[in-house]
Design a protein around this motif. Sequence first.
Motif, PDB file in Angstrom:
ATOM      1  N   SER A   6       0.847  -1.185   0.000  1.00 35.65           N
ATOM      2  CA  SER A   6       0.000   0.000   0.000  1.00 35.65           C
ATOM      3  C   SER A   6       0.880   1.231   0.000  1.00 35.65           C
ATOM      4  O   SER A   6       2.059   1.182   0.306  1.00 35.65           O
ATOM      5  N   GLY A   8      -0.003   3.989   1.766  1.00 36.34           N
ATOM      6  CA  GLY A   8      -0.209   4.728   2.992  1.00 36.34           C
ATOM      7  C   GLY A   8       0.941   4.467   3.946  1.00 36.34           C
ATOM      8  O   GLY A   8       1.521   3.400   3.961  1.00 36.34           O
ATOM      9  N   ARG A  20      -2.624   2.661  10.922  1.00 41.59           N
ATOM     10  CA  ARG A  20      -2.505   2.948   9.490  1.00 41.59           C
ATOM     11  C   ARG A  20      -3.250   4.227   9.135  1.00 41.59           C
ATOM     12  O   ARG A  20      -4.345   4.467   9.595  1.00 41.59           O
ATOM     13  N   ARG A  23      -4.855   4.906   2.690  1.00 40.68           N
ATOM     14  CA  ARG A  23      -3.998   4.594   1.555  1.00 40.68           C
ATOM     15  C   ARG A  23      -4.373   5.545   0.432  1.00 40.68           C
ATOM     16  O   ARG A  23      -5.473   5.478  -0.098  1.00 40.68           O
ATOM     17  N   LEU A  94       0.158  -0.929  -5.572  1.00 36.96           N
ATOM     18  CA  LEU A  94      -1.018  -1.348  -4.799  1.00 36.96           C
ATOM     19  C   LEU A  94      -1.485  -2.702  -5.323  1.00 36.96           C
ATOM     20  O   LEU A  94      -2.294  -2.785  -6.243  1.00 36.96           O
TER      21      LEU A  94
END
Length: 153
Positions: A6, A8, A20, A23, A94
């Motif tokens: 990802s 993020g 987290r 993203r 991704l």
Amino acid sequence: MHDTSSEGAPSHVGTGTVVRTDRVVDGRGAVTLLRAVAALTLLETLVQGLLAGMLLNGDIDSIDPHGINAYVFELLVFLQVVAAVLLWRRNRRLTWPLKATIGILVFTFTQTLLGLEGSLAAHVTLGVALCAMETALVLRAFTLRAENPAAPA
């Protein structure tokens, strides 16, 4: 645990705790498409579970709707893979949506095969697992945030 697939970045909130952030991805249309198709697919798993429960409860007439609905579910899962491919094409790093949707597609065809063979225990168990996988996919898809809302998907 850091998800390298990802975009993020994790933020550390104390010792050993990772929270987290959203993203951030490119392509609002692809994100919206994945969310919509995944949500519809999740609803379809719930309908399948309802029809299966009716069948197990002795309602023999629910076998045909359960079978027809299985093909609708397969179509939605296939569209979910297409949405994940579109998202991946804009965001090559991704990879989790594509991996997850392909895994769900494989399990879906396995589920259909088990149902046609009459392997009830495995069919029901995999059906519950598919519902859980779809739930996880929907929840995770809604953590994606489009970076450039004006850009077409």
